[in-house]
Design an enzyme around this catalytic site. Structure first.
Site, PDB file in Angstrom:
ATOM      1  N   THR A 131       0.885  -1.360  -0.190  1.00  0.00           N
ATOM      2  CA  THR A 131       0.108  -0.071  -0.074  1.00  0.00           C
ATOM      3  C   THR A 131       0.836   1.404  -0.135  1.00  0.00           C
ATOM      4  OG1 THR A 131      -1.405   1.378   1.565  1.00  0.00           O
ATOM      5  CG2 THR A 131      -0.185  -0.479   2.562  1.00  0.00           C
ATOM      6  N   ASP A 132       0.111   2.375  -0.572  1.00  0.00           N
ATOM      7  CA  ASP A 132       1.151   3.573  -0.463  1.00  0.00           C
ATOM      8  C   ASP A 132       1.274   4.066   1.243  1.00  0.00           C
ATOM      9  OD1 ASP A 132      -1.717   4.347   0.023  1.00  0.00           O
ATOM     10  OD2 ASP A 132      -1.771   5.911  -1.650  1.00  0.00           O
ATOM     11  N   GLU A 133       0.486   3.478   2.022  1.00  0.00           N
ATOM     12  CA  GLU A 133       0.342   3.947   3.358  1.00  0.00           C
ATOM     13  C   GLU A 133       1.614   3.731   3.872  1.00  0.00           C
ATOM     14  OE1 GLU A 133      -3.043   3.452   5.762  1.00  0.00           O
ATOM     15  OE2 GLU A 133      -4.347   3.269   3.820  1.00  0.00           O
ATOM     16  N   TYR A 157      -1.412  -0.448  10.957  1.00  0.00           N
ATOM     17  CA  TYR A 157      -1.590  -0.944   9.856  1.00  0.00           C
ATOM     18  C   TYR A 157      -0.366  -0.676   8.871  1.00  0.00           C
ATOM     19  CZ  TYR A 157      -3.387  -1.640   4.904  1.00  0.00           C
ATOM     20  OH  TYR A 157      -3.514  -1.698   3.667  1.00  0.00           O
ATOM     21  N   LYS A 165       2.226  -3.544   7.183  1.00  0.00           N
ATOM     22  CA  LYS A 165       2.552  -3.565   5.675  1.00  0.00           C
ATOM     23  C   LYS A 165       3.861  -3.437   5.426  1.00  0.00           C
ATOM     24  CE  LYS A 165      -0.256  -4.495   3.151  1.00  0.00           C
ATOM     25  NZ  LYS A 165      -0.619  -6.051   2.685  1.00  0.00           N
TER      26      LYS A 165
HETATM   27  P1  NAD Z   1     -10.305  -6.893   2.888  1.00  0.00           P
HETATM   28  O1  NAD Z   1     -10.190  -6.672   4.342  1.00  0.00           O
HETATM   29  O2  NAD Z   1     -11.389  -6.579   2.258  1.00  0.00           O
HETATM   30  O3  NAD Z   1      -9.839  -8.467   2.686  1.00  0.00           O
HETATM   31  C1  NAD Z   1      -8.874  -9.121   3.286  1.00  0.00           C
HETATM   32  C2  NAD Z   1      -9.088 -10.790   3.065  1.00  0.00           C
HETATM   33  O4  NAD Z   1      -7.959 -11.373   3.885  1.00  0.00           O
HETATM   34  C3  NAD Z   1     -10.359 -11.025   3.705  1.00  0.00           C
HETATM   35  O5  NAD Z   1     -11.043 -12.078   2.970  1.00  0.00           O
HETATM   36  C4  NAD Z   1      -9.746 -12.052   5.001  1.00  0.00           C
HETATM   37  O6  NAD Z   1     -10.730 -12.897   5.580  1.00  0.00           O
HETATM   38  C5  NAD Z   1      -8.441 -12.435   4.688  1.00  0.00           C
HETATM   39  N1  NAD Z   1      -7.662 -12.496   5.801  1.00  0.00           N
HETATM   40  C6  NAD Z   1      -7.337 -11.966   6.787  1.00  0.00           C
HETATM   41  N2  NAD Z   1      -6.435 -12.449   7.706  1.00  0.00           N
HETATM   42  C7  NAD Z   1      -5.936 -13.566   7.066  1.00  0.00           C
HETATM   43  C8  NAD Z   1      -5.263 -14.791   7.234  1.00  0.00           C
HETATM   44  N3  NAD Z   1      -4.362 -14.705   8.519  1.00  0.00           N
HETATM   45  N4  NAD Z   1      -5.228 -15.583   6.793  1.00  0.00           N
HETATM   46  C9  NAD Z   1      -5.778 -15.939   5.522  1.00  0.00           C
HETATM   47  N5  NAD Z   1      -6.747 -14.879   5.205  1.00  0.00           N
HETATM   48  C10 NAD Z   1      -6.698 -13.849   5.699  1.00  0.00           C
HETATM   49  O7  NAD Z   1      -8.845  -6.327   2.149  1.00  0.00           O
HETATM   50  P2  NAD Z   1      -8.389  -5.653   0.734  1.00  0.00           P
HETATM   51  O8  NAD Z   1      -9.180  -4.154   0.707  1.00  0.00           O
HETATM   52  O9  NAD Z   1      -9.040  -6.537  -0.188  1.00  0.00           O
HETATM   53  O10 NAD Z   1      -7.133  -5.560   0.631  1.00  0.00           O
HETATM   54  C11 NAD Z   1      -6.368  -6.799   0.195  1.00  0.00           C
HETATM   55  C12 NAD Z   1      -4.969  -6.304   0.253  1.00  0.00           C
HETATM   56  O11 NAD Z   1      -4.621  -5.126  -0.434  1.00  0.00           O
HETATM   57  C13 NAD Z   1      -4.225  -6.075   1.809  1.00  0.00           C
HETATM   58  O12 NAD Z   1      -3.188  -6.496   1.508  1.00  0.00           O
HETATM   59  C14 NAD Z   1      -4.162  -4.676   1.563  1.00  0.00           C
HETATM   60  O13 NAD Z   1      -3.222  -4.153   2.789  1.00  0.00           O
HETATM   61  C15 NAD Z   1      -3.851  -4.228   0.300  1.00  0.00           C
HETATM   62  N6  NAD Z   1      -4.192  -2.828  -0.284  1.00  0.00           N
HETATM   63  C16 NAD Z   1      -5.493  -2.452  -0.154  1.00  0.00           C
HETATM   64  C17 NAD Z   1      -5.871  -1.352  -0.442  1.00  0.00           C
HETATM   65  C18 NAD Z   1      -7.244  -0.741  -0.286  1.00  0.00           C
HETATM   66  O14 NAD Z   1      -7.678   0.246  -0.735  1.00  0.00           O
HETATM   67  N7  NAD Z   1      -8.262  -1.418   0.234  1.00  0.00           N
HETATM   68  C19 NAD Z   1      -4.918  -0.492  -1.038  1.00  0.00           C
HETATM   69  C20 NAD Z   1      -3.740  -0.711  -1.260  1.00  0.00           C
HETATM   70  C21 NAD Z   1      -3.328  -2.004  -0.714  1.00  0.00           C
HETATM   71  P1  TYD Z   2     -10.333   4.441   4.600  1.00  0.00           P
HETATM   72  O1  TYD Z   2     -11.248   3.943   3.596  1.00  0.00           O
HETATM   73  O2  TYD Z   2     -10.247   4.026   6.063  1.00  0.00           O
HETATM   74  O3  TYD Z   2      -9.030   4.297   3.993  1.00  0.00           O
HETATM   75  P2  TYD Z   2      -7.541   4.703   4.769  1.00  0.00           P
HETATM   76  O4  TYD Z   2      -7.484   5.233   5.942  1.00  0.00           O
HETATM   77  O5  TYD Z   2      -6.638   3.560   4.618  1.00  0.00           O
HETATM   78  O6  TYD Z   2      -6.851   5.771   3.723  1.00  0.00           O
HETATM   79  O7  TYD Z   2     -10.327   6.104   4.960  1.00  0.00           O
HETATM   80  C1  TYD Z   2     -10.242   6.780   3.903  1.00  0.00           C
HETATM   81  C2  TYD Z   2     -10.214   8.302   4.352  1.00  0.00           C
HETATM   82  O8  TYD Z   2     -11.398   8.570   4.855  1.00  0.00           O
HETATM   83  C3  TYD Z   2      -9.239   8.763   5.552  1.00  0.00           C
HETATM   84  O9  TYD Z   2      -8.844   9.766   5.326  1.00  0.00           O
HETATM   85  C4  TYD Z   2     -10.012   8.513   6.685  1.00  0.00           C
HETATM   86  C5  TYD Z   2     -11.544   9.106   6.231  1.00  0.00           C
HETATM   87  N1  TYD Z   2     -12.721   8.631   6.927  1.00  0.00           N
HETATM   88  C6  TYD Z   2     -13.424   9.433   7.381  1.00  0.00           C
HETATM   89  O10 TYD Z   2     -13.167  10.509   7.321  1.00  0.00           O
HETATM   90  N2  TYD Z   2     -14.581   8.691   7.899  1.00  0.00           N
HETATM   91  C7  TYD Z   2     -15.066   7.516   8.029  1.00  0.00           C
HETATM   92  O11 TYD Z   2     -16.083   7.027   8.711  1.00  0.00           O
HETATM   93  C8  TYD Z   2     -13.756   6.488   7.603  1.00  0.00           C
HETATM   94  C9  TYD Z   2     -13.973   4.915   7.732  1.00  0.00           C
HETATM   95  C10 TYD Z   2     -12.687   7.242   6.980  1.00  0.00           C
END
Ligand code: NAD
Ligand code: TYD
Length: 342
Positions: free
Chosen positions: A131-133, A156, A160
């Site tokens: 992630t960019d985070e 988090y 990562k």
């Molecule tokens: P999500 O929370 O929707 O899904 C995570 C999945 O992983 C779930 O199905 C959960 O059951 C499974 N899981 C959790 N712990 C586990 C374990 N110990 N063993 C096996 N399975 C397990 O997450 P997402 O938003 O789909 O993100 C997927 C990946 O992409 C993550 O690695 C996250 O860090 C990365 N990512 C997400 C975003 C975003 O915007 N959502 C952006 C950049 C990177």
């Molecule tokens: P989020 O979807 O939790 O992603 P991330 O924190 O990983 O970027 O949040 C996106 C942005 O929205 C972040 O700046 C936090 C803000 N946010 C709110 O203002 N209200 C909310 O209820 C949530 C969940 C997030």
């Protein structure tokens, strides 16, 4: 470097938002690859999101924990994977503030277990989805490049970043062919309604308040989930082992602007906006420089923000059952009973 020959792939976290979208795209694109989805089915995992691929003979599901090395070893013994794409993670920043342990268990320990077993059996590619985070927070200008120092600010992002470092070390020390992708904030179908965009949509549809942290001026670089999945597929096949690839949508939007846009598209009043206490350590701005993946691998995000947000809002409108059941907890026990850890 030659293109890897992938006949069997392990996708972890495939019952989650991005992993599920990736599996759907991958099965459609690669019609001769066996896809094994390993997922623990935490609160965020939902097999309902993969109903349409369940009957595909190339798709296989196992319930299990990536941090359970013995279990992962048994799975490798059965399948001899050519590639691993690790999406499995605890993914929500707010939860990591409330309880960091699960983030270390899955994101750090789990990644190490997968790397260890991949080392033992040998794989052609190990792609760590990051992630960019991990880069921390930007001021009003500038973008993250792959050489930006990592400075994670939340439990988090720290977990990562740790996983990224493990992937690097397992390449440098043991020769496990790892690649790391770092993507900006995703949005689209099947995103768990605790994340910002689906939460705003679900609350607006139920005439509930939309909680905006702090002054609402935090900026995220939004990418449509299919563009991220496409980038992961491109890096898996064409990326250079040992490298990091940034993936961004090129769509910077302040949270308050996003919430207002969603309200206006759903024809709901701005009185639903509610400014609430800020998140501790809240990163101000993320923005990705994706020029490496664009110039070296020919990838580019294709979905405009206008298209992507309309598709997303329409999906949540049409699939109210999916998110209403999640909110009410209805799916949880059903799937957990059906797929006891093997
Ligand atoms: P999500 O929370 O929707 O899904 C995570 C999945 O992983 C779930 O199905 C959960 O059951 C499974 N899981 C959790 N712990 C586990 C374990 N110990 N063993 C096996 N399975 C397990 O997450 P997402 O938003 O789909 O993100 C997927 C990946 O992409 C993550 O690695 C996250 O860090 C990365 N990512 C997400 C975003 C975003 O915007 N959502 C952006 C950049 C990177
Ligand atoms: P989020 O979807 O939790 O992603 P991330 O924190 O990983 O970027 O949040 C996106 C942005 O929205 C972040 O700046 C936090 C803000 N946010 C709110 O203002 N209200 C909310 O209820 C949530 C969940 C997030």
């Amino acid at each position: 470097m030659s293109t890897p020959r992938i006949k069997t792939i392990l996708v972890t976290g495939g019952a989650g938002f991005i992993g599920g979208n990736f599996i759907r795209m991958f099965l459609d694109r690669h019609r001769d690859v066996e896809v094994v989805n390993l997922d623990k089915l935490t609160y965020a995992g939902n097999l309902e999101s993969l109903r349409d691929v369940e009957k595909n003979s190339l798709y296989h599901f196992y319930r299990g924990d990536i941090a359970d090395e013995a279990f992962v070893r048994r799975l490798f013994n059965e399948w001899h994977f050519d590639a691993v794409v690790n999406f499995a993670a605890e993914s929500h920043v707010d939860r990591s503030i409330l309880g960091p342990s699960a983030f270390i268990d899955t994101n750090v320990r789990g990644t190490m277990a997968l790397l260890e077993v991949s080392r033992e059996f040998g794989v052609e590619r190990f792609l760590q989805v990051s992630t960019d985070e991990v880069y921390g927070s930007l001021g009003p200008t500038g973008k993250f490049t792959e050489s930006t120092h990592i400075s994670p600010n939340s439990p988090y992002s720290a977990s990562k970043a740790s996983a990224d470092m493990l992937a690097r070390a397992w390449w440098k020390t043991f020769g496990v062919p790892t690649l790391v992708t770092r993507c900006s904030n995703n949005y689209g179908p099947f995103q768990f309604p605790e994340k910002f965009i689906p939460l705003m949509i679900a609350n607006a549809l139920r005439d509930k308040k939309l909680p905006i942290y702090g002054d609402g001026m935090n900026v995220r670089d939004w990418i449509y989930v299919e563009d991220h999945c496409d980038a992961v597929d491109v890096v898996l096949y064409k990326g250079k082992v040992g490298e990091i690839y940034n993936i961004g949508g090129g769509n910077e939007v302040a949270n308050i602007e996003m919430a207002r846009l969603i309200l206006s598209k759903l024809d709901k009043p701005e009185s639903l906006l509610e400014f609430v206490k800020d998140r501790p350590g809240h990163d101000r701005r993320y923005a990705m420089d994706s020029s490496r993946i664009e110039t070296e691998l020919g990838w580019k995000a294709t979905r405009s923000f206008k298209e992507g947000i309309d598709l997303t809002i329409n999906w949540y409108l049409k699939n109210q059952d999916w998110w209403q059941r999640i909110i009410s907890g209805e799916y949880q026990d059903y799937y957990k009973l059906q797929y006891e850890e093997r």
